[in-house]
Design a protein around this motif. Structure first.
Motif, short mmCIF file in Angstrom:
data_model
loop_
_atom_site.label_atom_id
_atom_site.label_comp_id
_atom_site.label_asym_id
_atom_site.label_seq_id
_atom_site.Cartn_x
_atom_site.Cartn_y
_atom_site.Cartn_z
N VAL A 174 -13.24 29.98 28.78
CA VAL A 174 -13.33 30.58 27.32
C VAL A 174 -13.95 31.97 27.48
CG1 VAL A 174 -13.31 28.37 26.00
CG2 VAL A 174 -15.70 29.23 27.02
N GLU A 175 -14.40 32.72 26.31
CA GLU A 175 -14.88 33.98 26.50
C GLU A 175 -16.64 33.77 26.91
OE1 GLU A 175 -16.02 37.91 23.85
OE2 GLU A 175 -14.92 36.33 22.96
N GLY A 176 -16.69 34.63 28.02
CA GLY A 176 -18.12 34.42 28.51
C GLY A 176 -18.29 33.23 29.60
N GLY A 177 -17.54 32.44 29.77
CA GLY A 177 -17.98 31.31 30.64
C GLY A 177 -16.77 30.17 30.78
N SER A 178 -17.20 29.06 31.25
CA SER A 178 -15.99 28.11 31.29
C SER A 178 -16.89 26.70 31.07
CB SER A 178 -15.42 27.74 32.59
OG SER A 178 -16.52 27.82 33.55
N VAL A 179 -16.08 25.82 30.66
CA VAL A 179 -16.44 24.18 30.45
C VAL A 179 -15.65 23.20 31.37
CG1 VAL A 179 -16.95 22.55 28.83
CG2 VAL A 179 -17.19 24.92 28.14
#
Length: 215
Positions: A194-199
């Protein structure tokens, strides 16, 4: 001369006695230190053993909506349900199970009540004040609930997906009440960007083991 010999023997006996006490004290101290060193490990092992584990889970559809529901129970009596429609619903409801009856607490206006009957769970989900029947079957294989959490840009981000036995899925990545994304989730590739990082999204059993419960 005889007195000198006896004095020497007496001094030798006293010296040996003190030496023996010194060795005994050292062994006791080492034993105490070893015991203290082992305690943290024992406590960790006890803590790990005491953590709840997933007992069962079911997955199905909520009638009158586009939402899927996953119901799950832990071996300590905790229970929960996750509802998702891939658009605006991405809700986790927590509570307990008692004598096969689910009593899940309100969350964002949603409640879930149901009864476990072997491989099936039947009940009612109340969403936005409207009651909707649901039926869920025991999840096997890749079916079930998948959960992930991460901190991105200083804010908590959660992801939740439900996969049914036929392979269809509903889910979303959200920040608070805001749905950030609803990409297709692949259990074989559990990282969602996702925008700005990940999960990283894991099966509920792994999530519970990692977090020590439902949350």
């Amino acid at each position: 001369m005889r007195r000198t010999i006896w004095t020497f023997l007496l001094l030798l006996a006293i010296t040996s006695s003190f030496a023996g006490c010194g060795n005994g004290g050292g062994e006791t101290e080492r034993g105490r230190q070893a015991q203290e060193t082992s305690q943290p490990r024992d406590k960790r092992e006890t803590s790990e053993a005491a953590r709840p584990r997933l007992a069962d889970q079911w997955a199905g559809r909520v009638e009158g909506t586009n939402a899927y529901i996953s119901v799950f129970t832990l071996d300590d009596g905790q229970a929960g349900a996750y509802l998702a429609d891939g658009q605006r619903i991405a809700t986790l409801v927590l509570g307990r199970i008692d004598n096969e009856t689910l009593d899940l607490e309100p969350a964002r206006g949603t409640t879930v009540a149901g009864t476990v009957r072997g491989d099936m769970v039947d009940g009612t989900a109340t969403i936005d004040g409207a009651q909707h029947p649901f039926s869920a079957q025991k999840a096997t294989g890749t079916a079930g609930w998948y959960r992930g959490r991460a901190t991105i840009g200083g804010q908590a981000v959660a992801a939740g997906y439900i996969i049914l036995a036929d392979g269809s899925q509903k889910g979303a990545v959200r920040r608070g009440e805001e749905i950030l994304a609803t990409p297709t989730f692949d259990p074989a590739n559990p990282i969602i960007e996702v925008e700005g990082g990940s999960v990283t999204v894991r099966p509920v059993a792994e999530f519970v083991e990692q977090e020590g419960g439902l949350s």
